[in-house]
Design a protein around this motif. Sequence first.
Motif, short mmCIF file in Angstrom:
data_model
loop_
_atom_site.label_atom_id
_atom_site.label_comp_id
_atom_site.label_asym_id
_atom_site.label_seq_id
_atom_site.Cartn_x
_atom_site.Cartn_y
_atom_site.Cartn_z
N ILE A 53 8.40 -9.44 -6.40
CA ILE A 53 8.45 -8.10 -5.83
C ILE A 53 7.19 -7.32 -6.18
CG2 ILE A 53 9.65 -5.88 -5.90
CD1 ILE A 53 12.26 -7.45 -6.29
N ILE A 54 6.80 -7.36 -7.45
CA ILE A 54 5.60 -6.64 -7.88
C ILE A 54 4.36 -7.22 -7.21
CG2 ILE A 54 4.13 -6.10 -9.86
CD1 ILE A 54 6.64 -6.05 -11.58
N THR A 81 0.50 -5.85 -0.68
CA THR A 81 0.67 -4.99 0.49
C THR A 81 -0.20 -3.74 0.38
OG1 THR A 81 2.95 -5.76 0.79
CG2 THR A 81 2.33 -3.70 1.88
N VAL A 82 -0.24 -3.14 -0.81
CA VAL A 82 -1.07 -1.96 -1.03
C VAL A 82 -2.54 -2.30 -0.83
CG1 VAL A 82 -1.84 -0.28 -2.76
CG2 VAL A 82 0.59 -0.86 -2.58
N TYR A 139 4.06 -8.98 -4.32
CA TYR A 139 3.98 -8.67 -2.89
C TYR A 139 3.73 -7.18 -2.65
CZ TYR A 139 5.43 -13.35 -1.49
OH TYR A 139 5.47 -14.71 -1.27
N SER A 140 4.25 -6.34 -3.52
CA SER A 140 4.00 -4.91 -3.38
C SER A 140 2.52 -4.59 -3.58
CB SER A 140 4.85 -4.12 -4.38
OG SER A 140 6.23 -4.34 -4.15
N LEU A 141 1.95 -5.17 -4.64
CA LEU A 141 0.52 -4.94 -4.90
C LEU A 141 -0.35 -5.49 -3.77
CD1 LEU A 141 0.28 -5.71 -8.73
CD2 LEU A 141 0.11 -3.48 -7.62
#
Length: 297
Positions: free
Chosen positions: A17-18, A24-25, A20-22
């Motif tokens: 999760i972390i 994406t940003v 893919y979130s990073l």
Amino acid sequence: MSTANLPRSRSDLGFDIINYSLLTVILVIVSYPLLFAVSASFSDPMKVLAGKITLLPQGFRLDAYAKVLEHGQLWRGYLNSIVYTVIGVTVNLIMTTLAAYPLARRDLKGRGPLMLIFVFTMFFSGGLVPTYLVVKSLALDNTMWALILPTAINTYNLIVMRTFFQSTIPGELYEAAHVDGCTNIGMLYRIVLPLSMPILAVMFLFYTVEHWNSYFNAMIYLSDRDKFTLQLVLREILIQSQTAGMMSADAGATERLLQSETIKYAVIIAASLPVFVLYPFVQRFFVQGVMIGAVKG
């Protein structure tokens, strides 16, 4: 039992999760300037100046691209840049490979001092004026060779390619080929190059982008407008569009000055388009070549 069927722990899910979130940003941060440039190039100049452009064009117009395309030198600049890039990348790949291959061989005597000489050039150069004097004394000024020969080898790319050779091709393979009677040139041609397609693709992309985006050397060494690169032609278009609006006092001066705001974005797209077209063809080699060439060794 396959590892793919094993249940994932909470820590693994949290990491995903972390991660893919990073990513994406980072994707948004990298992509937004390009999307903005595309939208602004198709928008009404007043909307651009008012800051109303986000992701989609406002007041769709093609005037900026029409202004860029009507410039007589544009296609000549495209052709020159293509020729300079093709010849320049060919010279770069040949010279970099011929330098990296012997430096990767452990049986080369004095390869340490030789590598230090190459690395020295990364931190200390002759400077602009001495380099220009050398190019002029060799009668290379106002020729395409002034853009190619002084940058025949990029030291960073040389280090990456040498590291790739060292970490990918075992020394035992050289010894076996030597026992079979293969020469050093034969080893390079028959063994090293066929096994080095990933790093060659990466070097091809690096050098292509370097040549395609280069304008400073062309601005210094080229005086004949028929030899201008695309970057110089686009720079000329942008300067002309800005100065025409500022220097004129007629009714259309304000419109031309406003139009220069969208022209600069159209210029960015026109210059970047060939690289965007090229990248998908070497993308599959890119990650493999960079990771093997830069992390190991």
